[in-house]
Motif scaffolding. Structure first.
Motif, short mmCIF file in Angstrom:
data_model
loop_
_atom_site.label_atom_id
_atom_site.label_comp_id
_atom_site.label_asym_id
_atom_site.label_seq_id
_atom_site.Cartn_x
_atom_site.Cartn_y
_atom_site.Cartn_z
N ARG A 226 0.82 -1.20 0.00
CA ARG A 226 0.00 0.00 0.00
C ARG A 226 0.86 1.25 0.00
O ARG A 226 0.44 2.30 -0.47
CB ARG A 226 -0.92 -0.01 1.23
CG ARG A 226 -1.97 -1.11 1.19
CD ARG A 226 -2.70 -1.25 2.52
NE ARG A 226 -3.88 -2.10 2.42
CZ ARG A 226 -4.64 -2.42 3.45
NH1 ARG A 226 -4.35 -1.98 4.67
NH2 ARG A 226 -5.71 -3.18 3.28
N TYR A 227 2.02 1.14 0.57
CA TYR A 227 3.01 2.21 0.52
C TYR A 227 4.37 1.58 0.85
O TYR A 227 4.44 0.42 1.25
CB TYR A 227 2.70 3.34 1.52
CG TYR A 227 2.67 2.93 2.96
CD1 TYR A 227 3.82 2.96 3.75
CD2 TYR A 227 1.50 2.50 3.56
CE1 TYR A 227 3.80 2.57 5.08
CE2 TYR A 227 1.46 2.13 4.89
CZ TYR A 227 2.62 2.16 5.64
OH TYR A 227 2.59 1.78 6.96
N ALA A 228 5.43 2.30 0.64
CA ALA A 228 6.77 1.79 0.92
C ALA A 228 6.97 1.75 2.43
O ALA A 228 7.24 2.76 3.07
CB ALA A 228 7.83 2.67 0.26
N GLY A 229 6.84 0.55 3.01
CA GLY A 229 6.88 0.42 4.47
C GLY A 229 8.19 -0.14 4.95
O GLY A 229 8.95 -0.79 4.22
N GLY A 230 8.45 0.08 6.23
CA GLY A 230 9.67 -0.43 6.84
C GLY A 230 10.92 0.15 6.21
O GLY A 230 11.90 -0.56 5.97
N LEU A 231 10.91 1.45 5.93
CA LEU A 231 12.05 2.07 5.25
C LEU A 231 13.28 2.07 6.13
O LEU A 231 13.23 2.37 7.32
CB LEU A 231 11.70 3.50 4.84
CG LEU A 231 10.63 3.65 3.76
CD1 LEU A 231 10.37 5.12 3.48
CD2 LEU A 231 11.04 2.93 2.48
N SER A 232 14.42 1.75 5.51
CA SER A 232 15.69 1.72 6.22
C SER A 232 16.78 2.26 5.32
O SER A 232 16.84 1.93 4.13
CB SER A 232 16.03 0.29 6.64
OG SER A 232 17.35 0.21 7.16
N PRO A 233 17.70 3.06 5.87
CA PRO A 233 18.83 3.54 5.07
C PRO A 233 19.95 2.51 4.95
O PRO A 233 20.96 2.77 4.30
CB PRO A 233 19.30 4.77 5.87
CG PRO A 233 18.96 4.44 7.28
CD PRO A 233 17.69 3.64 7.22
N GLN A 242 30.15 10.45 2.80
CA GLN A 242 31.37 11.22 3.06
C GLN A 242 31.07 12.71 2.84
O GLN A 242 30.30 13.06 1.95
CB GLN A 242 32.52 10.78 2.14
CG GLN A 242 33.87 11.33 2.61
CD GLN A 242 35.01 10.91 1.69
OE1 GLN A 242 35.27 11.56 0.69
NE2 GLN A 242 35.68 9.82 2.04
N ASP A 243 31.64 13.51 3.69
CA ASP A 243 31.47 14.97 3.58
C ASP A 243 30.00 15.40 3.60
O ASP A 243 29.60 16.36 2.94
CB ASP A 243 32.11 15.50 2.28
CG ASP A 243 33.62 15.35 2.31
OD1 ASP A 243 34.19 15.36 3.42
OD2 ASP A 243 34.22 15.22 1.23
N GLY A 244 29.17 14.65 4.33
CA GLY A 244 27.77 15.02 4.43
C GLY A 244 26.93 14.62 3.24
O GLY A 244 25.76 14.99 3.14
N ASN A 375 31.90 5.99 5.20
CA ASN A 375 31.01 5.29 6.12
C ASN A 375 29.99 4.52 5.29
O ASN A 375 29.48 5.02 4.28
CB ASN A 375 30.29 6.29 7.02
CG ASN A 375 31.26 6.99 7.94
OD1 ASN A 375 31.84 6.40 8.82
ND2 ASN A 375 31.46 8.29 7.71
N ILE A 376 29.67 3.32 5.76
CA ILE A 376 28.85 2.40 4.97
C ILE A 376 27.71 1.86 5.83
O ILE A 376 27.90 1.53 7.00
CB ILE A 376 29.69 1.23 4.42
CG1 ILE A 376 30.69 1.75 3.37
CG2 ILE A 376 28.82 0.14 3.83
CD1 ILE A 376 31.64 0.70 2.89
N THR A 630 25.86 15.95 9.37
CA THR A 630 25.92 14.81 8.45
C THR A 630 24.55 14.14 8.37
O THR A 630 24.05 13.63 9.38
CB THR A 630 26.96 13.78 8.94
OG1 THR A 630 28.22 14.44 9.07
CG2 THR A 630 27.08 12.63 7.97
N PRO A 631 23.94 14.11 7.19
CA PRO A 631 22.60 13.54 7.09
C PRO A 631 22.54 12.06 7.43
O PRO A 631 21.53 11.57 7.94
CB PRO A 631 22.21 13.79 5.64
CG PRO A 631 23.48 14.01 4.92
CD PRO A 631 24.42 14.64 5.89
N ALA A 632 23.62 11.31 7.15
CA ALA A 632 23.59 9.87 7.38
C ALA A 632 23.34 9.52 8.83
O ALA A 632 22.75 8.48 9.14
CB ALA A 632 24.91 9.25 6.92
N VAL A 633 23.78 10.36 9.75
CA VAL A 633 23.63 10.07 11.18
C VAL A 633 22.69 11.08 11.84
O VAL A 633 22.68 11.21 13.06
CB VAL A 633 25.00 10.06 11.90
CG1 VAL A 633 25.82 8.88 11.43
CG2 VAL A 633 25.74 11.37 11.66
#
Length: 900
Positions: A226-233, A242-244, A375-376, A630-633
């Motif tokens: 129904r929608y994109a659920g359980g989203l995870s990066p 790197q570098d934001g 970072n991964i 940094t958006p990743a964190v």
């Protein structure tokens, strides 16, 4: 108080409805004890509202589990069922929840005595442990009862009552077959008893029950589409940072990845994990009951009861995520890392600019950005989905003596209760091996593995035992009642009951340190977790029933409880019953109550675990990364939270009141209306994550944020508890604010005898006028009726109706279940999104042969009603809310039995 129009509507509905009044009829010649009173009496219609459910009626409707029994009660606001084991570490437990106050404020009894609480959190008994096949009826007291039962009886009491005796044998088997794939269930039980208490002076019987429920997987129903659920990066191929900036080798379309969609800036990807998640977990339950009675003489009976249950629940979620990986540009020997983005031999060109060398700032260092590193966030798909297997064992032994001596009727018992839970994990991997493999250029986080990478990942696969818990309760109890004479000239006797009990409660929950240390990055379970506690509880109580006039009774009760770990509590209760004419009864009550903090809430070790996906309110307000962060964190991340017990907790306290009537306007028709009010103070719990990260995050919840020196929150379990890297949100247990709730229960029952057979029409309904709660003492009140607030909604209306027909050996019936709609959680894409109401209809037919054979066939969810759309994130299932709805769909069932 209720608005006049709503009271009027409620009364009209009660008088015009056909429902169950829930008062059990008894033989006039025998004194009995009804849940909610310690006085044995002939008149079973008490001053407190008691609903009685006969198990034979529910079994004919295809009910095979206690969860389904609870679904037939309109006063229940279920918050945790077996399916919540998926991803949430509940041990597969299912809890009752009267009035939406919480499982720990509904007292659950078996034959009038407590069961051991679920060992994982010591809050309440697991309903899955109840011996279903041996039950005769369920009595539900819809009123506070701490004045008689002590702690936990704030919202009400549920008393599961087994057969008193049984002779002969019975064999029953059944199968449930859903129309859609998955979810088949099989059940069977056998019972045998011999001896007649009246003639032989003894009776012994045993019941054995077995249930198997197959899983419904995340690809077997369409709700998560129904929608994109359980989203995870955390993805495969991995996102790198790197570098934001964020990148992924499959961006910007992300189509080449597994379950990936583009993120907001289309440079990285997000993974939809919901297709990996079980809608219904696989479960197996075996329950046995052995019960015996021996007449010592004409006035005394010795009883012995032993029951044991084992429940195994298996659940599946997405593969292990690794969010704290770092990849070197060069390896330790100085050679080029073949999988570093942009390096020679790499299969893709990075879609973000990568720095070779630079002088990092303090902020960048704190965020894990170093020269020559990326970072991964990578998910271990090669080792497959994670699985969780919880085995729950419960046993209880009760030896009792019942009888009379002179004018006193008495009962005394000694009991031992035990609950053990073992949690095993499958599909996990050793975080140390994976981390080293990525950093040293053996594992390719961005694509297919070579032979060396595959071998290393396979070697990291790690199944094992992660948590074990055990709780025991040992106790003695006794009470006696007698008549004292007609003090007021009312024509009926004053009755007195006196009682007391003593208990020792022990609790221990511990991680398996060796295994837990290897999977801490993906579980958040501290390897050193050790929760344990013990307490002694002593109590004494008295109850006096005073007939003031011929048609007016007043009952008063008082109980004193003393706890060795926090103090004492005294709670009174006063109620009345007035019958101006035989066809009309008016009743009411007022009481205080309390709920003692559980051993887990007091003694649980403080541990770090992941939150749901949230935005850091400082570093990523409104989902937009702050300058220099940094958006990743910071954005759409799972941050670390500190959870655990609090030795300074105070008991929750309550005030309860009811006012109701029962009316019999004509033979066979009974109508009931019961108004109820409950006020709680000092509620115990942890603040909802959605609230902490919500609009008040920078004001009243600001003190709960503990950041690193550079202002970040940790996103990986391996970063804690090191103060330099462990930024966290404090979600430890505490005394919160209050709860105010009130409403009305409507009930009726109509039986009609005709030449075509006997018809029965029943309906029970609950209307919640108000439910508001505070997150902090003295804080603002949050409205919860028909609004998803905190951990879920409170339904304004719930109805359960049934119509039955019996004519000799034949029977048939319909049952309907209704929950009103509500405003969805703040996670919904549109503010104020409405979750639709939910109605299901069941139908059945039965035939009983003269020689003991019986067959029942039926269908649940006759019209195949799908759960309504919800965007909630409280559970791992996406697209609907599994706490209040059933994803199985239309299900056909067949039951066969043979009595001999």
């Amino acid at each position: 108080m209720f608005k006049r129009s709503r009271i009027g509507a409620a009364v009209v509905l009660a008088v015009g409805s056909l429902a169950s009044i829930g008062a059990m009829a008894q033989q006039a010649s025998q004194r009995v004890e009804i849940t909610g009173s310690a006085i044995r009496r002939i008149d079973a219609e008490t001053a407190v509202p008691v609903t009685v459910i006969k198990m034979d009626d529910l079994k004919s409707q295809g009910v095979t589990t206690i969860e389904q029994v609870m679904a037939s009660l309109s006063s229940m606001q279920m918050q945790q069922g077996t399916s919540q084991v998926v991803g949430l570490g509940t041990g597969g437990a299912s809890f009752a929840n009267m009035r939406g106050l919480g499982a720990n404020k509904t007292l659950v009894l078996l034959n009038g005595r407590r069961l051991a609480n679920n060992a994982f959190d010591s809050s309440a008994p697991d309903l899955n442990m109840i011996p279903f096949a041996a039950l005769e009826r369920v009595e539900v007291l819809r009123d506070g009862a701490s004045a008689l039962y002590g702690s936990d009886a704030v919202g009400g009491v549920i008393n599961f009552i087994t057969r008193k005796d049984f002779t002969g044998g019975v064999i029953t088997g059944g199968i449930d077959s859903p129309q859609h794939a998955g979810g088949q269930a099989k059940s069977g039980n056998i019972g045998y008893g011999f001896g007649d208490l009246g003639k032989d002076g003894f009776n012994v019987f045993a019941m054995l029950d077995r249930q198997i429920q197959d899983r419904v997987g995340g690809t077997q129903r369409p709700f998560n589409t129904r929608y994109a659920g359980g989203l995870s990066p955390t993805t495969n191929p991995a996102n790198y940072y790197q570098d934001g900036s964020t990148g992924n080798p499959t961006a910007p379309t992300c189509a080449a990845g597994t379950n990936l969609i583009p993120n907001a800036n289309k440079l990285g990807c997000q993974m939809t994990t919901s297709s990996f998640v079980d809608y219904v977990p696989r479960s197996e339950r075996t329950t046995g009951l052995l019960k015996g009675g021996l007449k010592l003489n004409a006035n005394q009976e010795l009883g012995l009861e032993y029951f044991a249950s084992e429940s195994t629940v298996q659940s599946q979620i997405a593969p292990v995520p690794y969010g704290g990986l770092k990849q070197n540009r060069t390896l330790l020997d100085g050679s080029v890392n073949p999988y570093y983005p942009g390096n020679s031999g790499n299969a893709f060109v990075p879609n973000i600019p990568l720095s070779a060398t630079y002088a990092p700032t303090a902020t960048q260092l704190a965020a894990g950005i170093k020269p020559g590193f990326v970072n991964i966030k990578w998910r271990d798909l090669p080792n497959g989905p994670r699985a969780d297997q919880n085995t729950n064992n419960q046993q209880r032994l009760v030896a009792s003596l019942t009888g009379s001596s002179g004018a006193w009727d008495y009962q005394a018992a000694a009991s031992y209760n035990e609950n053990k839970v073992k949690e095993n994990l499958k599909g996990y991997s050793d975080g140390g091996i994976i981390t080293a493999g990525v950093r040293n250029g053996i594992i390719n986080p961005f694509g297919a593995q070579d032979a060396a990478g595959t071998a290393l990942i396979n070697s990291a696969a790690l199944d094992g035992n992660v948590m074990n818990a055990k709780g025991t309760t040992k106790g003695v109890d006794g009470h006696a009642s007698r008549e004292l004479g007609d003090w007021m000239g009312a024509g009926r006797q004053v009755a007195l009951a006196l009682g007391g009990e003593a208990q020792q409660q022990d609790f221990r929950s511990a991680a398996n340190p060796v295994y837990a240390a290897k999977v801490v990055a993906s579980t958040g379970i501290d390897p050193e977790t050790l929760n344990k506690g013990t307490r002694n509880v002593y109590a004494a109580y008295a109850e006096l029933n005073l007939p003031v006039m011929k048609n007016l009774d007043v009952t008063a009760a008082l109980r004193y409880d003393k706890y060795s770990d926090f103090g004492n509590s005294a709670n009174p209760k006063v109620n009345f019953k007035f019958t101006p004419v035989p066809q009309f009864l008016l009743r009411g009550s007022y009481s205080t109550g309390f709920r003692a903090p559980s051993l887990y809430e007091i003694n649980a070790a403080q541990t770090y675990t992941n939150t749901t996906q949230q935005n850091d309110p400082i570093n990523c307000p409104g989902g937009v990364v702050a300058p220099g962060k940094t958006p990743a964190v910071s954005c759409a991340a799972q941050f670390m939270s500190l959870t655990g017990g609090n030795p300074n907790l105070k008991p929750e306290t309550s005030k309860n009141a009811t006012l109701g009537m029962v009316f019999e306007p004509t033979a066979g028709l009974n109508l009931g209306v019961d108004l109820w009010w409950i006020r709680l103070k000092q509620t115990i719990g942890s603040i909802s994550q959605d609230d902490v990260f919500g609009p008040k995050s920078k004001t009243i919840y600001a003190a709960l944020y503990h950041r690193t020196a550079s202002g970040y929150l940790a996103t990986d379990g391996s970063e804690c508890p090191n103060p330099a890297t462990c930024g966290y949100v404090d979600l430890r247990t505490q005394n919160l604010g209050g709860v105010n709730t009130n409403g009305v229960d409507l009930s009726a029952n109509y039986k009609l005898r005709t030449a075509l057979g006997q018809f029965g029409f029943m309906l029970n309904s609950t209307f919640v006028q108000k439910y508001e709660y505070q997150n902090t003492q003295g804080g603002e009140w949050n409205q919860n009726v028909s609004v998803y607030s905190g951990t879920g909604p409170v339904f304004q209306w719930q109805h359960n109706a049934s119509m039955n027909w019996i004519d000799g050996a034949y029977g048939a019936g319909l049952a309907a279940h209704y929950k009103s709609g509500y405003t969805d959680s703040p996670d919904a894409p549109t503010a104020g999104f409405k979750v639709a109401s939910y109605t299901t209809i069941d139908a059945f037919g039965s035939w009983t042969a003269p020689k003991g054979f019986g067959v029942t066939v039926g269908v649940r969810n006759l019209f195949d009603r799908a759960p309504p759309l919800s965007y909630q994130t409280q559970t791992f299932q996406a697209g609907y809310d599994p706490r209040y709805t059933d994803p199985t769909g239309r299900t056909y069932y067949l039951r066969g039995s043979y009595k001999f």
